[in-house]
Design a protein around this motif. Structure first.
Motif, PDB file in Angstrom:
ATOM      1  N   LYS A 212     -12.477  -5.994  -5.054  1.00 20.79           N
ATOM      2  CA  LYS A 212     -11.385  -5.864  -6.008  1.00 20.79           C
ATOM      3  C   LYS A 212     -10.082  -5.602  -5.259  1.00 20.79           C
ATOM      4  O   LYS A 212      -9.877  -4.514  -4.718  1.00 20.79           O
ATOM      5  CB  LYS A 212     -11.673  -4.706  -6.988  1.00 20.79           C
ATOM      6  CG  LYS A 212     -10.643  -4.631  -8.087  1.00 20.79           C
ATOM      7  CD  LYS A 212     -11.009  -3.633  -9.165  1.00 20.79           C
ATOM      8  CE  LYS A 212      -9.951  -3.657 -10.251  1.00 20.79           C
ATOM      9  NZ  LYS A 212     -10.219  -2.693 -11.321  1.00 20.79           N
ATOM     10  N   LYS A 213      -9.239  -6.594  -5.225  1.00 17.70           N
ATOM     11  CA  LYS A 213      -7.972  -6.500  -4.507  1.00 17.70           C
ATOM     12  C   LYS A 213      -7.155  -5.328  -5.057  1.00 17.70           C
ATOM     13  O   LYS A 213      -7.010  -5.193  -6.276  1.00 17.70           O
ATOM     14  CB  LYS A 213      -7.206  -7.818  -4.718  1.00 17.70           C
ATOM     15  CG  LYS A 213      -6.162  -8.122  -3.687  1.00 17.70           C
ATOM     16  CD  LYS A 213      -5.691  -9.563  -3.902  1.00 17.70           C
ATOM     17  CE  LYS A 213      -4.622 -10.056  -3.011  1.00 17.70           C
ATOM     18  NZ  LYS A 213      -3.640  -9.275  -2.440  1.00 17.70           N
ATOM     19  N   GLY A 214      -6.632  -4.477  -4.180  1.00 11.48           N
ATOM     20  CA  GLY A 214      -5.798  -3.352  -4.611  1.00 11.48           C
ATOM     21  C   GLY A 214      -6.542  -2.316  -5.444  1.00 11.48           C
ATOM     22  O   GLY A 214      -5.928  -1.569  -6.221  1.00 11.48           O
ATOM     23  N   ALA A 215      -7.875  -2.234  -5.257  1.00  7.42           N
ATOM     24  CA  ALA A 215      -8.694  -1.311  -6.059  1.00  7.42           C
ATOM     25  C   ALA A 215      -8.189   0.129  -5.956  1.00  7.42           C
ATOM     26  O   ALA A 215      -7.651   0.544  -4.931  1.00  7.42           O
ATOM     27  CB  ALA A 215     -10.147  -1.383  -5.594  1.00  7.42           C
ATOM     28  N   ARG A 216      -8.370   0.875  -7.058  1.00  3.14           N
ATOM     29  CA  ARG A 216      -7.992   2.287  -7.089  1.00  3.14           C
ATOM     30  C   ARG A 216      -9.159   3.099  -6.520  1.00  3.14           C
ATOM     31  O   ARG A 216     -10.265   3.033  -7.047  1.00  3.14           O
ATOM     32  CB  ARG A 216      -7.711   2.720  -8.534  1.00  3.14           C
ATOM     33  CG  ARG A 216      -6.494   2.044  -9.167  1.00  3.14           C
ATOM     34  CD  ARG A 216      -6.418   2.346 -10.662  1.00  3.14           C
ATOM     35  NE  ARG A 216      -6.331   3.771 -10.956  1.00  3.14           N
ATOM     36  CZ  ARG A 216      -5.198   4.484 -10.955  1.00  3.14           C
ATOM     37  NH1 ARG A 216      -4.054   3.865 -10.702  1.00  3.14           N
ATOM     38  NH2 ARG A 216      -5.211   5.762 -11.217  1.00  3.14           N
TER      39      ARG A 216
END
Ligand SMILES: [Mg+2]
Length: 256
Positions: free
Chosen positions: A84-88
């Protein structure tokens, strides 16, 4: 003997032993360089940055650049970045882990996390453990850099990242996904970086349970060296033997 186009190389016990030099190690790395064979250093340590590990290697006369070092911190970051790109991410860990996550563009957050990630943290607090548990109970996926329960120090064995992870796992009843050796995630991430074919890449390490098992599980040939944890007498009854074993890497250089 098969010619290998890529080498994945463990650090402690293989390139040095704690704070002690392993004489054959710099000769082995120079031989790879002379023959233009790509290699990556592979470590379960997630607390140090690539630069810190590079400095340690250089201190033992081993030529290394930051990009030659692949740690569980980086493997976890690239693995999650692709999921997941830019995942939190809610992160328990030290500089190495935070640094790798920032470089990968992952967002480090205190709540509403997609992932809870645990790496060794020598400034661990009850509040951090509590926050990790709350996030997992709220639905965040649980990732841990490695399952090592104990780590050797001068005065004995200290709790490793596996022990910190176990506290959160015990409280939430959720088992994490582990990234580091002996799991295949770090191996597959490393193969993407080194870019050589599995069938032509070899894993070199001193520890049967982590390095050699990681290699075998990922479908690589393995070279076990008896300069660290596992001893020659230990390999008698193993179910899966390493492809090769040598007393020191000097014995391997002669065959290259
Ligand atoms: Mg080792």
């Amino acid at each position: 003997m098969k010619h290998y186009e890529g080498y994945l190389i463990d650090l402690d016990g293989t390139m040095y032993r704690g704070n002690e030099k392993i004489d054959a190690a710099p000769r082995f790395i120079r031989t790879l360089q002379e023959k233009d064979i790509p290699y990556l250093f592979l470590t379960n340590n997630a607390s140090l940055t690539q630069k810190q590990i590079t400095e340690k290697l250089n201190g033992f006369d081993i030529p290394a650049r930051a990009e030659d070092v692949f740690s569980t911190a980086i493997a976890t970051a690239t693995f999650l970045g692709r999921k997941k790109k830019g995942a939190r991410c809610f992160v328990i860990g030290e500089e190495g882990l935070h640094n790798a996550f920032q470089k990968e563009g992952l967002e480090i957050v205190q709540n509403n996390a997609d992932y809870v990630v645990i790496g060794l943290d020598r400034h661990l607090t009850y509040d951090k453990l509590a926050a990790a548990c709350l996030e997992i109970r709220a639905g965040a996926k649980f990732i841990s850099t490695n399952s090592d329960l104990a780590i050797p120090r001068e005065d004995g064995l200290y709790p490793g990242n596996g022990a910190i992870t176990a506290a959160v796992s015990a409280s939430t009843g959720v088992e994490p996904v582990f990234v580091g050796k002996p799991e295949s995630i770090i191996m597959n991430e490393a193969l993407r970086i080194i870019g050589t074919d599995k069938s032509r890449t070899i894993m070199v390490g001193d520890n049967y349970k982590t390095d050699i098992q990681a290699g075998i599980r990922a479908g690589l040939d393995t070279l076990m060296v008896f300069t660290g944890i596992s001893k020659r007498e230990d390999i008698g009854n193993l179910p899966d033997m390493p492809t090769y074993h040598v007393d020191t890497l000097d014995d391997w250089i002669k065959k290259m």
